[in-house]
Design a protein around this motif. Structure first.
Motif, PDB file in Angstrom:
ATOM      1  N   SER A 161       7.246 -12.978  -1.450  1.00 34.21           N
ATOM      2  CA  SER A 161       6.159 -12.409  -0.660  1.00 34.21           C
ATOM      3  C   SER A 161       6.733 -11.591   0.493  1.00 34.21           C
ATOM      4  O   SER A 161       7.796 -11.912   1.022  1.00 34.21           O
ATOM      5  CB  SER A 161       5.302 -13.548  -0.101  1.00 34.21           C
ATOM      6  OG  SER A 161       4.600 -13.103   1.040  1.00 34.21           O
ATOM      7  N   GLY A 162       6.020 -10.541   0.870  1.00 33.56           N
ATOM      8  CA  GLY A 162       6.436  -9.749   2.029  1.00 33.56           C
ATOM      9  C   GLY A 162       5.742 -10.221   3.295  1.00 33.56           C
ATOM     10  O   GLY A 162       6.021  -9.727   4.381  1.00 33.56           O
ATOM     11  N   THR A 163       4.801 -11.144   3.179  1.00 26.30           N
ATOM     12  CA  THR A 163       4.031 -11.537   4.360  1.00 26.30           C
ATOM     13  C   THR A 163       4.089 -13.033   4.660  1.00 26.30           C
ATOM     14  O   THR A 163       3.648 -13.459   5.714  1.00 26.30           O
ATOM     15  CB  THR A 163       2.533 -11.174   4.177  1.00 26.30           C
ATOM     16  OG1 THR A 163       2.040 -11.909   3.059  1.00 26.30           O
ATOM     17  CG2 THR A 163       2.332  -9.699   3.943  1.00 26.30           C
ATOM     18  N   GLU A 223      -4.888  -2.129  -5.403  1.00 27.50           N
ATOM     19  CA  GLU A 223      -4.268  -3.402  -5.737  1.00 27.50           C
ATOM     20  C   GLU A 223      -5.388  -4.318  -6.215  1.00 27.50           C
ATOM     21  O   GLU A 223      -6.534  -4.187  -5.769  1.00 27.50           O
ATOM     22  CB  GLU A 223      -3.593  -4.005  -4.504  1.00 27.50           C
ATOM     23  CG  GLU A 223      -2.383  -3.206  -4.061  1.00 27.50           C
ATOM     24  CD  GLU A 223      -1.585  -3.918  -2.969  1.00 27.50           C
ATOM     25  OE1 GLU A 223      -0.381  -4.035  -3.127  1.00 27.50           O
ATOM     26  OE2 GLU A 223      -2.171  -4.351  -1.965  1.00 27.50           O
ATOM     27  N   ARG A 250       7.756 -12.836  -7.527  1.00 27.15           N
ATOM     28  CA  ARG A 250       8.286 -11.921  -6.500  1.00 27.15           C
ATOM     29  C   ARG A 250       8.272 -12.620  -5.148  1.00 27.15           C
ATOM     30  O   ARG A 250       7.400 -13.471  -4.905  1.00 27.15           O
ATOM     31  CB  ARG A 250       7.486 -10.618  -6.455  1.00 27.15           C
ATOM     32  CG  ARG A 250       5.999 -10.820  -6.251  1.00 27.15           C
ATOM     33  CD  ARG A 250       5.251  -9.506  -6.070  1.00 27.15           C
ATOM     34  NE  ARG A 250       5.424  -8.988  -4.726  1.00 27.15           N
ATOM     35  CZ  ARG A 250       4.699  -9.352  -3.676  1.00 27.15           C
ATOM     36  NH1 ARG A 250       3.718 -10.241  -3.802  1.00 27.15           N
ATOM     37  NH2 ARG A 250       4.923  -8.840  -2.499  1.00 27.15           N
ATOM     38  N   ARG A 300       5.864 -15.742  -4.838  1.00 30.53           N
ATOM     39  CA  ARG A 300       4.583 -15.724  -5.532  1.00 30.53           C
ATOM     40  C   ARG A 300       4.789 -15.705  -7.052  1.00 30.53           C
ATOM     41  O   ARG A 300       5.735 -15.085  -7.541  1.00 30.53           O
ATOM     42  CB  ARG A 300       3.776 -14.503  -5.128  1.00 30.53           C
ATOM     43  CG  ARG A 300       3.469 -14.457  -3.667  1.00 30.53           C
ATOM     44  CD  ARG A 300       2.151 -13.776  -3.380  1.00 30.53           C
ATOM     45  NE  ARG A 300       2.002 -13.568  -1.954  1.00 30.53           N
ATOM     46  CZ  ARG A 300       1.556 -14.493  -1.104  1.00 30.53           C
ATOM     47  NH1 ARG A 300       1.198 -15.688  -1.531  1.00 30.53           N
ATOM     48  NH2 ARG A 300       1.455 -14.226   0.183  1.00 30.53           N
ATOM     49  N   VAL A 305       0.800  -1.207   0.000  1.00 32.57           N
ATOM     50  CA  VAL A 305       0.000   0.000   0.000  1.00 32.57           C
ATOM     51  C   VAL A 305       0.839   1.267   0.000  1.00 32.57           C
ATOM     52  O   VAL A 305       0.524   2.242  -0.687  1.00 32.57           O
ATOM     53  CB  VAL A 305      -0.894  -0.022   1.249  1.00 32.57           C
ATOM     54  CG1 VAL A 305      -1.652   1.268   1.390  1.00 32.57           C
ATOM     55  CG2 VAL A 305      -1.826  -1.195   1.175  1.00 32.57           C
ATOM     56  N   ASN A 322      -6.026  -7.108  -5.343  1.00 28.75           N
ATOM     57  CA  ASN A 322      -6.588  -7.828  -4.199  1.00 28.75           C
ATOM     58  C   ASN A 322      -7.669  -7.037  -3.459  1.00 28.75           C
ATOM     59  O   ASN A 322      -8.240  -7.525  -2.490  1.00 28.75           O
ATOM     60  CB  ASN A 322      -5.477  -8.239  -3.230  1.00 28.75           C
ATOM     61  CG  ASN A 322      -4.742  -7.047  -2.628  1.00 28.75           C
ATOM     62  OD1 ASN A 322      -5.286  -5.967  -2.511  1.00 28.75           O
ATOM     63  ND2 ASN A 322      -3.495  -7.260  -2.243  1.00 28.75           N
TER      64      ASN A 322
HETATM   65  C1  16G Z   1       0.066  -6.713   2.617  1.00 26.67           C
HETATM   66  C2  16G Z   1      -0.053  -5.346   2.023  1.00 26.67           C
HETATM   67  C3  16G Z   1      -0.769  -5.417   0.710  1.00 26.67           C
HETATM   68  C4  16G Z   1      -0.058  -6.358  -0.218  1.00 26.67           C
HETATM   69  C5  16G Z   1       0.150  -7.685   0.431  1.00 26.67           C
HETATM   70  C6  16G Z   1       1.069  -8.490  -0.397  1.00 26.67           C
HETATM   71  C7  16G Z   1      -0.405  -3.313   3.240  1.00 26.67           C
HETATM   72  C8  16G Z   1      -1.267  -2.598   4.222  1.00 26.67           C
HETATM   73  N1  16G Z   1      -0.813  -4.506   2.922  1.00 26.67           N
HETATM   74  O1  16G Z   1      -1.180  -7.266   2.901  1.00 26.67           O
HETATM   75  O2  16G Z   1      -0.754  -4.138   0.155  1.00 26.67           O
HETATM   76  O3  16G Z   1      -0.782  -6.564  -1.391  1.00 26.67           O
HETATM   77  O4  16G Z   1       0.768  -7.503   1.695  1.00 26.67           O
HETATM   78  O5  16G Z   1       1.358  -9.650   0.251  1.00 26.67           O
HETATM   79  O6  16G Z   1       0.620  -2.815   2.779  1.00 26.67           O
HETATM   80  P1  16G Z   1       2.522 -10.552  -0.239  1.00 26.67           P
HETATM   81  O7  16G Z   1       3.787  -9.716  -0.191  1.00 26.67           O
HETATM   82  O8  16G Z   1       2.524 -11.700   0.708  1.00 26.67           O
HETATM   83  O9  16G Z   1       2.169 -10.961  -1.616  1.00 26.67           O
END
Ligand code: 16G
Ligand code: MG
Length: 560
Positions: free
Chosen positions: A516-518, A377, A514, A523, A360, A379
């Motif tokens: 993932s950041g979470t 996004e 890419r 992905r 975001v 999503n």
């Molecule tokens: C988080 C992010 C979202 C992004 C997602 C990607 C915020 C508030 N939320 O949920 O924007 O699309 O991560 O996830 O920034 P990923 O990196 O696991 O694909």
């Protein structure tokens, strides 16, 4: 505060929120996110950091939200909100990571070092707003955050269970009282009030129906809509599902992320043919829509790209109607945006598009460069931001314009009030979408038929170290490991894009990868002219990642 009083930081930590794990944790795309039982010390320390951040911002209020958004129930997370209601400044993410990972023994000295590094004036007051989602682990984590704030003599204020965007809104209002009142009621007054103002002036006509079914993901957003529902005076008839009762589990086979990624309707809902359904995520900052066809067999998804195009085209029409032609409207997307949406926006709506990295903060930042910046996004996370110039031009027209211009300008002013400009907000977005559909007399099918999405598929691959993958050009090019991008190009070129009408550059299928950041995965996204081809291309690219970037565990398959 003299350095000796930092001892309390250490004492609180050791006695009440000790670090019980050596697993390294990183402040990612949306803060820290992991299993809830690994987070207590992290959240305590983010309480400390929020106080320092507030002092660095001259005592302005900082937000601290406990949530793991669309993740399943056992996870939780924490993120900080900066004074204007936006995400924490990127340069502080590293500091957050450092503070979260030091041992309890080093916490006191590290906190002292960070105070020096950021030059925090410890004599200043500090204010931290704390909110949490509905997870059963959240109250305990919120208590740890409060302790962290108190340890450094900041003032915590708890908001209890709120959506993430409500907390962003309150932080913004606390620091800028022209934006609204920093309470949950203040949020309802502004956002829901503006919706009712607009809708009272709009006749219900055409194919639009005031009935909207909602999938609340068994999270906080649905619960808040249940509060709002009672005050809508019949302008919108919300029929709510997945509100957390009846054994429904948070985000499990329901919610915006499930619907978008699996391309399936959520469990726990009555499915009615052609009925418009809005699906929220667990903390209420994402929204997608869908409807089932006549025999309730196929689902048609209306995701973030669709919401972006709907809102942008409506706002553009209103800007034209009020004669504000000089205001620059632009749209911001990520590589996940469906190629057909980008084509529609650029070629049909003639609105400029910027593509940025996922997350975001990147979209928000890019949107601020327009007078009216619409960002989403795919999503379902997004909102609209308006520059001060845009607001004052529209306000002036609402006073001085001719009758038609004044009407459009007044509608726009209400539309702006209905927007949570701080961050993507499922509730605010839902009211915006409903306003546009109502104004146009459209049902979900009209909306869906504006353009035709390209079939796409997302997959994830587990590798030894996901950071072995690096990307450039807003994640559309993979720069390492060497040779992977060439392989992706080769695989994509074997497919048709369904976009050959554009130029030869768009002839092939499209895929990118890419980290993932979470989640600890890589992905994969693929798009082609048929679902079969998109699935196949995604599987082939996933296989290439597995082979070239150290895949572990099961080989990737098409079903997620
Ligand atoms: C988080 C992010 C979202 C992004 C997602 C990607 C915020 C508030 N939320 O949920 O924007 O699309 O991560 O996830 O920034 P990923 O990196 O696991 O694909
Ligand atoms: Mg979320």
């Amino acid at each position: 505060m003299p350095p000796s009083s930092l001892r309390v930081v250490y004492a609180f930590a050791r006695e009440m929120h000790p670090k019980t794990t050596d697993v390294f944790i990183e402040y990612g795309t949306a803060g820290f996110r992991t299993k809830a039982n690994l987070l207590e010390h992290v959240v305590y320390r983010m309480g400390l950091l929020a106080v320092l951040r507030s002092r660095c911002k001259n005592g302005r209020t900082i937000g601290l939200m406990i949530t793991a958004s669309h993740n399943l129930e056992p996870d939780n997370g924490v993120k900080l909100i900066d004074p204007d209601g936006e995400m924490l400044e990127q340069s502080w993410e590293e500091i957050a990571t450092r503070l979260a990972n030091v041992s309890d023994n080093d916490l006191e000295s590290t906190t002292g070092e960070i105070i020096k590094q950021v030059n925090a004036d410890m004599a200043l007051k500090a204010s931290v707003y704390i909110g949490m989602d509905t997870r059963y682990t959240s109250p305990r984590l919120a208590a740890a955050a409060v302790h962290g704030v108190i340890a450094l003599k900041g003032t915590p204020k708890e908001f209890g269970i709120v959506t993430t965007p409500i907390l962003h809104f309150c932080v913004k209002c606390r620091n800028d009282n022209t934006y609204g009142t920093p309470t949950e009621e203040g949020y309802y007054e502004k956002i829901v009030g503006a919706f009712k103002n607009i809708r009272q002036k709009l006749p219900v006509y055409g194919a639009y129906s005031t009935t909207l079914h909602v999938d609340g993901a068994n999270g906080v957003g649905g619960k808040k809509l249940n509060i709002i529902r009672k005050s809508l005076d019949g302008e919108l008839d919300l029929v709510l599902f997945n509100l957390g009762g009846n054994g429904g589990k948070l985000n499990l086979n329901c919610g915006a992320d499930f619907v978008k990624v699996s391309q399936k309707p959520p469990v726990g809902m009555e499915l009615t043919p052609l009925q418009r359904v809005a699906s929220l995520d667990g903390d209420g900052d994402r929204l997608v829509y869908f409807y089932m066809d006549e025999d309730c067999k196929n689902m048609h998804l209306l995701d973030g790209d669709r919401i972006a195009t709907l809102l942008a085209s409506f706002i553009m029409d209103q800007l034209k109607a009020c004669g504000a032609r000089d205001l620059r409207i632009g749209l911001v997307q990520t590589a996940y945006a469906n190629g057909a949406s980008t084509r529609y926006i650029t070629d049909d709506l003639k609105i400029p598009v910027t593509c940025v990295k996922t997350g975001v903060k990147h979209l928000h930042h890019a949107a601020l460069s327009y007078d009216v910046g619409v960002y989403f996004e795919a999503n379902g996370h997004g909102t609209v931001v308006y520059s001060d110039t845009a607001k004052s031009v529209i306000r002036k027209i609402a006073l001085d314009g001719d009758a038609e211009e004044r009407k459009a300008a007044e509608l726009l002013l209400n539309f702006i009030d209905m927007t949570n400009e701080t961050v993507g907000d499922a509730i605010s977005d839902l009211f915006m979408v409903e306003t546009v559909l109502c104004a146009r007399g459209h049902d979900a099918r009209h909306w869906y038929n504006t353009y035709k999405d390209l079939p796409c598929r997302q997959l994830k691959v587990t590798v030894e170290d996901r950071n072995a993958i690096s990307t450039a050009d807003a994640e559309r090019q993979c720069t390492s490991p060497a040779g992977l991008q060439a392989r992706i190009d080769e695989l994509s070129s074997a497919y048709d894009s369904g976009r050959a009408f554009l130029s030869s550059a768009y002839d092939s299928g499209r895929a990118f990868v890419r980290p993932s950041g979470t989640e600890d995965v890589v992905r994969v996204y693929a798009e082609a002219d048929s679902q079969h081809s998109a699935d196949k291309l995604a599987a082939e690219v996933a296989q290439a990642v597995y082979d070239m970037a150290g895949g572990v565990g099961d080989r990737p398959t098409v079903s997620e």
